[in-house]
Design an enzyme around this catalytic site. Structure first.
Site, PDB file in Angstrom:
ATOM      1  N   GLY A 216       0.876  -1.146   0.023  1.00  0.00           N
ATOM      2  CA  GLY A 216       0.083  -0.432  -0.060  1.00  0.00           C
ATOM      3  C   GLY A 216       0.968   1.048   0.033  1.00  0.00           C
ATOM      4  CG  ASN A 217       0.166   4.946  -1.637  1.00  0.00           C
ATOM      5  OD1 ASN A 217      -0.958   5.374  -1.398  1.00  0.00           O
ATOM      6  ND2 ASN A 217      -0.728   3.577  -2.668  1.00  0.00           N
ATOM      7  NE  ARG A 218       3.040   9.098   5.189  1.00  0.00           N
ATOM      8  CZ  ARG A 218       3.791   9.407   4.949  1.00  0.00           C
ATOM      9  NH1 ARG A 218       5.111   9.722   4.210  1.00  0.00           N
ATOM     10  NH2 ARG A 218       3.628  10.929   5.772  1.00  0.00           N
ATOM     11  CB  SER A 219      -2.985   8.238  -1.058  1.00  0.00           C
ATOM     12  OG  SER A 219      -3.584   9.167  -1.057  1.00  0.00           O
ATOM     13  CB  ALA A 283      -1.511   7.486  -4.207  1.00  0.00           C
TER      14      ALA A 283
END
Ligand code: CTP
Length: 412
Positions: A216-219, A283
């Site tokens: 995943g990512n931090r968005s 994102a």
């Protein structure tokens, strides 16, 4: 400024050094034609004087819930207000408002008030970033409270960082927008997206590794959700394609929940076919595991090698599929950490977008997981618009201004 003529403003001032700026807020409000009822907490009165506010507003400063019991001051003040502003709002008062505590005149009055509430937080950076404050602010937002700022800048004691109260002028302008006549909620922007369909993607996609893990990512999805809300307020039919986010769906927005990039693509492409505008604020993961394990990967089996494959680039696909000059208008986002604008320009061309919103996610007050953003909007037509640090709602409106300016006029 006379756009607050006849408006009754409840001005709550709480105990922070920024309370001195509330005097300027009071002055500007009165100058704009508002009737101002100042309520100072005990903490505020340690920083600023009652006489200052009485002098500036020409009205009594209410201080204590016990002052005049028969008059039911808190109920009367709460009911009379057209809009309430807490400036500055300490971490403490935000916590009280989030939980509904009412242990002084300001908090009881705000519980009795049904008008829109705007808060302008001011505190040290550590306090603003504390999980308790983040949570309280989120609770207030989902309840419809308008959170202004805070800005980044000098704080008490020589510190610098996010936590500085927004300028008095910004707070007063925000109130003016809120109390604009019904049907004109976005002021001069009202209805400028009426009859248009806008698709917004938000959040960070998740690419499963096994049934319990994902890449995943931090968005956080905040920028996309703010854009969806702003487009709806301006009259558009809005579809929000949301990767996992805990944020509430703004009023008037149709939400489509997705998890992976592939699901986002499958949701976006048919919606885009009928859209005037597609805003890709999500994102999207560029890679996904080539194979998803059907049962949990166990460490006894050793360190796994995860082979990744490319995900489809949804924005580039939309750009490539579109005949020149045809809808939808495409807005991309680029989160960059260095050579921000050069990368942004290259991306704009590569993906054949009309606008690309670039933000520098290496700064602490813009980008991921924060309520503020500072962006540059690059246009295919060579334009470059700098949007200084502001709340994501304000940034969303600036982005939509650029969109509206580029939409083809409608027939008839
Ligand atoms: N985007 C997309 N599909 C992808 C990757 C990105 O639609 N598979 C969109 C994003 O929603 C965003 C824009 O493309 O609007 C730019 O995303 P970004 O991650 O910054 O760009 P990438 O093309 O992934 O480039 P890089 O990661 O190399 O910077």
């Amino acid at each position: 400024m006379s756009d607050l003529a006849g408006v009754r403003v409840l001005l709550g001032v709480t105990g922070g050094i920024a309370a001195y700026k509330a005097a300027q807020v009071a002055r500007l409000l009165v100058g704009a034609g508002a009737t101002v009822d100042p309520v100072l907490t005990a903490g505020a009165r340690r920083f600023v004087g009652v006489a200052t506010f009485e002098g500036l507003t020409g009205r009594r400063v209410r201080q204590d819930v016990w002052d005049d019991i028969p008059a039911e001051t808190h109920v009367a003040l709460g009911r009379a207000a057209d809009v309430a502003l807490v400036y500055p709002a300490t971490a403490h008062v935000l916590a009280k408002l989030a939980t509904g505590l009412a242990d002084d005149l300001l908090t009881t009055t705000l519980l009795a008030a049904t008008c829109p509430l705007v808060v302008a937080p001011a505190m040290h950076t550590e306090m603003w970033q504390h999980p308790a404050t983040r949570h309280n602010v989120e609770v207030l937002r989902t309840r419809g409270v308008h959170v202004l700022g805070p800005d980044d800048g000098p704080l008490m004691g020589g510190d610098v960082g996010p936590g500085r109260v927004v300028a008095p002028e910004e707070a007063v302008a925000a109130l003016a927008r809120l109390v604009a006549p019904v049907g004109d909620l976005a002021g001069e922007r009202a209805g400028d997206l009426a009859g248009r369909t806008v698709v917004v993607t938000a959040g960070g996609t998740r690419e499963p590794i096994d049934p319990v893990r994902y890449l995943g990512n931090r968005s956080s999805g905040r920028m996309g959700v703010a854009l969806a809300g702003a487009a709806a307020r301006r009259g558009a039919t809005v579809h929000l394609v949301a990767a996992p986010t805990h944020l509430a769906t703004p009023a008037g927005v149709t939400r489509h929940d997705v998890t992976t990039a592939a699901q986002m693509r499958a949701a976006v492409l048919p919606l885009a076919a009928d859209a005037d505008v597609v805003v890709k604020a999500a994102a999207v993961a560029d890679f996904r595991p080539a194979a998803v394990a059907t049962s949990k990967v166990k460490k006894e089996a050793g360190v796994p090698a995860i082979e990744l494959v490319r995900n489809p680039d949804i924005l580039a696909e939309l750009g490539a599929a579109r005949a020149p000059g045809q809808p939808p208008l495409l807005v991309g986002f680029a989160a960059e950490t260095d050579d921000v604008e050069a990368h942004g320009r290259a991306k704009l061309e590569r993906k054949r977008a009309d606008l690309l919103v670039v933000n520098d996610v290496s700064s602490t007050d813009a980008g991921f997981e924060v309520d503020t953003n500072r962006v540059v909007i690059l246009g295919r037509d060579g334009s470059r618009t700098v949007v200084p640090l502001a709340g994501k709602d304000a940034v969303a409106d600036r982005i939509l201004d650029e969109v509206v300016a580029r939409l083809p006029a409608r027939d008839g």
